[in-house]
Every structure is written in C-alpha cells, then in structure tokens.
Design an enzyme around this catalytic site. Sequence first.
Site, PDB file in Angstrom:
ATOM      1  N   GLY A   1      -1.369  -0.359 -10.018  1.00 34.64           N
ATOM      2  CA  GLY A   1      -0.252   0.295  -9.460  1.00 34.64           C
ATOM      3  C   GLY A   1       0.632  -1.108  -8.534  1.00 34.64           C
ATOM      4  O   GLY A   1       0.613  -2.089  -8.773  1.00 34.64           O
TER       5      GLY A   1
ATOM      6  N   ALA B   1      -3.104   0.857   0.111  1.00 36.57           N
ATOM      7  CA  ALA B   1      -3.685   2.152  -0.434  1.00 36.57           C
ATOM      8  C   ALA B   1      -3.177   3.319   0.050  1.00 36.57           C
ATOM      9  O   ALA B   1      -2.961   3.414   1.365  1.00 36.57           O
ATOM     10  CB  ALA B   1      -5.244   1.892  -0.055  1.00 36.57           C
ATOM     11  N   GLY B   2      -3.053   4.417  -0.761  1.00 41.77           N
ATOM     12  CA  GLY B   2      -2.459   5.500  -0.306  1.00 41.77           C
ATOM     13  C   GLY B   2      -2.656   6.583  -1.452  1.00 41.77           C
ATOM     14  O   GLY B   2      -3.074   6.446  -2.355  1.00 41.77           O
TER      15      GLY B   2
ATOM     16  N   TYR C   1       1.616  14.100   3.308  1.00 40.74           N
ATOM     17  CA  TYR C   1       2.023  12.692   3.107  1.00 40.74           C
ATOM     18  C   TYR C   1       3.141  12.246   4.078  1.00 40.74           C
ATOM     19  O   TYR C   1       3.041  10.895   4.288  1.00 40.74           O
ATOM     20  CB  TYR C   1       2.379  12.860   1.308  1.00 40.74           C
ATOM     21  CG  TYR C   1       2.652  11.583   0.933  1.00 40.74           C
ATOM     22  CD1 TYR C   1       1.767  10.457   0.616  1.00 40.74           C
ATOM     23  CD2 TYR C   1       4.084  11.225   0.628  1.00 40.74           C
ATOM     24  CE1 TYR C   1       2.004   9.317  -0.185  1.00 40.74           C
ATOM     25  CE2 TYR C   1       4.359   9.861   0.035  1.00 40.74           C
ATOM     26  CZ  TYR C   1       3.398   9.057  -0.175  1.00 40.74           C
ATOM     27  OH  TYR C   1       3.611   7.866  -0.781  1.00 40.74           O
TER      28      TYR C   1
HETATM   29  N1  LIG Z   1       4.660   5.068  -6.873  1.00 45.53           N
HETATM   30  C1  LIG Z   1       5.631   5.399  -5.893  1.00 45.53           C
HETATM   31  O1  LIG Z   1       6.542   5.923  -6.202  1.00 45.53           O
HETATM   32  C2  LIG Z   1       5.583   5.250  -4.115  1.00 45.53           C
HETATM   33  C3  LIG Z   1       6.675   5.596  -3.534  1.00 45.53           C
HETATM   34  C4  LIG Z   1       6.494   5.394  -2.215  1.00 45.53           C
HETATM   35  C5  LIG Z   1       5.281   5.008  -1.463  1.00 45.53           C
HETATM   36  N2  LIG Z   1       4.200   4.827  -2.337  1.00 45.53           N
HETATM   37  C6  LIG Z   1       3.050   4.138  -1.753  1.00 45.53           C
HETATM   38  O2  LIG Z   1       2.927   2.892  -2.275  1.00 45.53           O
HETATM   39  C7  LIG Z   1       1.192   2.770  -2.345  1.00 45.53           C
HETATM   40  C8  LIG Z   1       0.508   2.561  -3.507  1.00 45.53           C
HETATM   41  O3  LIG Z   1       1.052   3.676  -4.582  1.00 45.53           O
HETATM   42  P1  LIG Z   1       0.800   3.676  -6.133  1.00 45.53           P
HETATM   43  O4  LIG Z   1       1.799   4.426  -6.705  1.00 45.53           O
HETATM   44  O5  LIG Z   1       0.434   2.140  -6.543  1.00 45.53           O
HETATM   45  O6  LIG Z   1      -0.762   4.450  -6.129  1.00 45.53           O
HETATM   46  P2  LIG Z   1      -1.880   4.448  -6.924  1.00 45.53           P
HETATM   47  O7  LIG Z   1      -2.501   5.701  -7.024  1.00 45.53           O
HETATM   48  O8  LIG Z   1      -1.579   3.601  -8.344  1.00 45.53           O
HETATM   49  O9  LIG Z   1      -2.684   3.359  -6.176  1.00 45.53           O
HETATM   50  C9  LIG Z   1      -3.294   3.594  -4.890  1.00 45.53           C
HETATM   51  C10 LIG Z   1      -4.746   2.575  -4.857  1.00 45.53           C
HETATM   52  O10 LIG Z   1      -5.347   2.991  -3.581  1.00 45.53           O
HETATM   53  C11 LIG Z   1      -6.742   2.965  -3.637  1.00 45.53           C
HETATM   54  N3  LIG Z   1      -7.293   4.024  -2.549  1.00 45.53           N
HETATM   55  C12 LIG Z   1      -7.042   5.255  -2.357  1.00 45.53           C
HETATM   56  N4  LIG Z   1      -7.813   5.400  -1.246  1.00 45.53           N
HETATM   57  C13 LIG Z   1      -8.437   4.554  -0.890  1.00 45.53           C
HETATM   58  C14 LIG Z   1      -9.510   4.164   0.196  1.00 45.53           C
HETATM   59  N5  LIG Z   1      -9.842   5.119   1.012  1.00 45.53           N
HETATM   60  N6  LIG Z   1      -9.942   2.625   0.237  1.00 45.53           N
HETATM   61  C15 LIG Z   1      -9.554   1.820  -0.506  1.00 45.53           C
HETATM   62  N7  LIG Z   1      -8.607   1.965  -1.657  1.00 45.53           N
HETATM   63  C16 LIG Z   1      -8.210   3.338  -1.830  1.00 45.53           C
HETATM   64  C17 LIG Z   1      -6.755   3.675  -4.952  1.00 45.53           C
HETATM   65  O11 LIG Z   1      -8.034   3.645  -5.473  1.00 45.53           O
HETATM   66  C18 LIG Z   1      -5.574   3.086  -5.706  1.00 45.53           C
HETATM   67  O12 LIG Z   1      -6.155   1.898  -6.442  1.00 45.53           O
HETATM   68  C19 LIG Z   1       0.765   4.018  -1.587  1.00 45.53           C
HETATM   69  O13 LIG Z   1       0.607   3.712  -0.250  1.00 45.53           O
HETATM   70  C20 LIG Z   1       1.628   4.911  -1.929  1.00 45.53           C
HETATM   71  O14 LIG Z   1       1.718   6.129  -0.898  1.00 45.53           O
HETATM   72  C21 LIG Z   1       4.332   4.806  -3.681  1.00 45.53           C
END
Ligand SMILES: NC(=O)c1ccc[n+]([C@@H]2O[C@H](COP(=O)([O-])OP(=O)(O)OC[C@H]3O[C@@H](n4cnc5c(N)ncnc54)[C@H](O)[C@@H]3O)[C@@H](O)[C@H]2O)c1
Length: 447
Positions: free
Chosen positions: A219, A289-290, A353
Amino acid sequence: MSDRYLSFVNSAWGRRLAQAIGLPQPLPLQRHRSGQAGLANPVIVAGAGRLVAPVQRLFSATDTVSATPATVKAPSTLKVQGAVFDASGMTDLPQLDALYEFFHANARRLAQHARVVVLGTAPEHCAGLPQAIVQRALEGLVRSLAKELRRAITVQLIYVAPGAEDALDSSLRFFLSRRSAYVSGQVVRLEPPVDGAVAVNWDKPFAGRRALVTGASRGIGLAIAQVLARDGAHVVCVDVPQAEASLQQAAASVGGSALPLDITAVDAAAQLQAHVSQHGAFDVVVHNAGITRDKTIAKMSETAWRSVLAVNLEAPLHLSTALLDSHGLNPGGRIVCVSSISGIAGNLGQSNYATSKAGVIGLVQGLAARAAARQVTVNAVAPGFIETQMTAHIPLMIREAGRRMNSLSQGGQPIDVAETIAWLAHPASGAVNGQVVRVCGQSLLGA
Ligand SMILES: NC(=O)c1ccc[n+]([C@@H]2O[C@H](COP(=O)([O-])OP(=O)(O)OC[C@H]3O[C@@H](n4cnc5c(N)ncnc54)[C@H](O)[C@@H]3O)[C@@H](O)[C@H]2O)c1
C-alpha cells in the site's frame, strides 16, 4: 484498484455522454516520472513582494513569463503551465484588487494540469490589522480557485515568514511540479529553517541518507519506500513479523533492508535503538503503519478501540520521542506521520480511527518545538480517499462517493501520498515544521 468511471468518461463516447447529461468529467492526473523536468514551464510570475526575487532565482530566464499586475490586462494567447503570485507585500484592502485583475486576466491561460501558487505573509507575522486581514483573505481566494479552475489544475497558498525567503525552493519545486498532482487548496506555513541552509542534490536529495518507513510491505508504505529509494535513500522497511515474506520482498525491491517489528511491542523502541546502535541514526522516519477497526461506538469492542489507538497514535509518539531522546535521528532529520481526513472531519463508524488520527495532528503540533531544538522537523500528511486495499473494502456506493467528493473528482494513488511525504522529508524542507498537509484533491470532508 482501477477507477472505471474515470476511464469511461475519458473514452470518446463516454465523454460525449457525460457532456450530454452533465456528469462530472475528471481528467486523469499527470504524475511525475523519473527523468522528467521537475518544474512546470512556462510559469507566470506576478505580484510585487519580497518573494519575487527568490521565485525568479528558481527558474531560468526561459522558464518564466514575467507579468506585473500593471501588464496583466493584456492577456497573451500563450498557454502557461503555472502561475506564482507574490501577495506577501500586500498591506491594505484595496490591494486585493490586484488578485482579481491577475486571475481574471489569466485563468483561461492556464493549461490543463497547471500549478498555481499564491505567496503570502502569515497573519500572525503582520504588523497591523489591515495587513493581517488582507493576508488572511488569501485563503478564501486560493480555496475558491482550487474549486473552480478544474481541468486538474491545483492551487495552494504558501505563507512565508520573514527570514524564510531563502527556504522556499523545496516547497515551490513540489507545488509547481507533477509530484503534487493530488494536493490542492492547501495552506502551508514556512518559518526560518530549523537546520539552517543545506547543500542539496535536487536529483537525489536522499543520497547517503537512511530512512525508516513503518507499514512498508504494501500500500502507501511501499510507495513511500519506493519514492524515498528512487530519490537516493537507503530505506529500512518495517512491518509486523506476520508480514515478513512480503516485507522482505518490498525491502529487496527498493534495495533497502527489512526490519520485522510490531511497532506496538513493549520493546519496540529498544529494538529500534539496537538497530540504530548497529547501523547508525536515521535521517527520515515515516510513521505510516495504521489500522482500521470500524464500528459505531455502541457496537465497538474495547479491543477495537485500544488496538487502533495503540498502532496509529501511541506507537508513533513513543518511537518518535525515544528516537529524539536517544539521538536516533541525525540533525536535519525529518519525522513524517500519516494522519487522515477522518482525523480532521470525523467519520461515522470511525470514532477510534478519527480519535487516533486527530491525535496524530496533536502529536506533530505538540512535538514540533522539541524536535526543532534538535534540528528535526515533525509534520503529517492527511490523505483523503487513496486507492489501496484499505479503500477497496469499502462498500461500492460509499466508495464512489469518497472518490468523487473532491475538486479533482477522483481518488488519489499511494504515490501521491509518497511524493508529499518526500517533500516534507526533503533535506531542504527545514522551514516546514508542525504542519498537516492534506493529500485529498481538496476533499469536501472537513474543508
Ligand atoms: N488508504 C487510504 O485511503 C488512507 C486514507 C487516509 C489515511 N490512510 C493511512 O495511510 C496509512 C497506510 O494505509 P494503507 O491504505 O496503505 O494501509 P494498509 O493496510 O494497506 O497498510 C498498512 C500496513 O501497516 C502494517 N501494520 C499494521 N499494524 C502494524 C504494527 N503494529 N507494526 C508494524 N506494522 C503494522 C500492516 O501490516 C500493513 O502492511 C495508514 O496509516 C492509514 O491509516 C490511508
């Protein structure tokens, strides 16, 4: 995930149908590709403040078409890729008319995908009431232009504090390039840099630098690792031990190293410090990470509440302070957190969140002065709707609404977030500290 509507309205008969029945017609965004010239060209530079000189220095003579407010009434037919208006010297209300004159005369000269930047002096740095009012008024202009210029044109306001004039380059290079394709309607403040002037390699700004990216196995995190590595960094990719196979793959693909680590583990800070002792301090730390555990609060389990706060907020705070206090970040270092527009606007079913992501905003604002004392900046991006596995799971109708409810009428890509983080993490971005920049195409949520 592909956006079928975007492809459809850009096909020949899709375009005709959309025009006939008045559907939105978003243009596919043009993003930066390696080897491309960074800056939009040609660009009109207008206005009359203390920032015209630093702006003109940035461009070669052939890049710019100068236009003072006195000459803009005679619009040329030449299309331009961008415009920079220096309004930083405006001190009285009648001077706002120069903005009308300039944008009225030049709005149609802006090509598709053009970049517009207005420069100002932040109201908190103004000497008197009329000046503070005029400078605050710029926000309304910029946010409106970002909504009405359409054609994938983006518009931003950069407030430049006295003493920060020479620190404008990295921000202008970002906002006047395709790297900022999904950022619009933003207001950014530059203060004198926390780390003084730095010599910069603009092609490989992170050469010789070490970056840590959490959640890097897929991601947005993977895109961040790719962009930082493209720009020269050695990237240490962190993800949970359960994701080790994809983490190893991601790290290998960017020529970096893998560090399997649950950032919420009690010894996570100690593990990072051990890594630093062995391999050296970091220059860039990205808390990406989230997790989401969505439910309305009445139905939400305590575990869902706790786990989201632990990953999204407590771990970035704990790891940042541990690294700062143990010199795990070099002077000139950058911490970049990932918030969300849910943290700005709130969202139904996301009280956990949104609390965590609003807390991230508090983190960057609260930690900025302490970090600056160590010549480190702390900033956040707040992504809107980004096309990832996270958003692919949203029900169809809500997903469609999320994609279209912004001025660019489409979702962003992980690279849009990554490019914005690379700007905030840039060695020449020491003037940007304690800021939250939305990567949301000027989403209507929380606007
Ligand atoms: N996708 C969106 O539209 C969006 C919008 C706003 C914010 N975000 C933020 O962007 C960031 C990335 O989002 P994404 O869509 O790529 O999510 P995703 O779920 O594809 O990737 C998140 C990654 O974080 C890792 N992770 C989770 N818990 C962890 C931990 N305890 N220790 C280490 N790694 C951990 C997961 O294994 C995963 O690889 C996040 O913080 C999310 O909240 C995403």
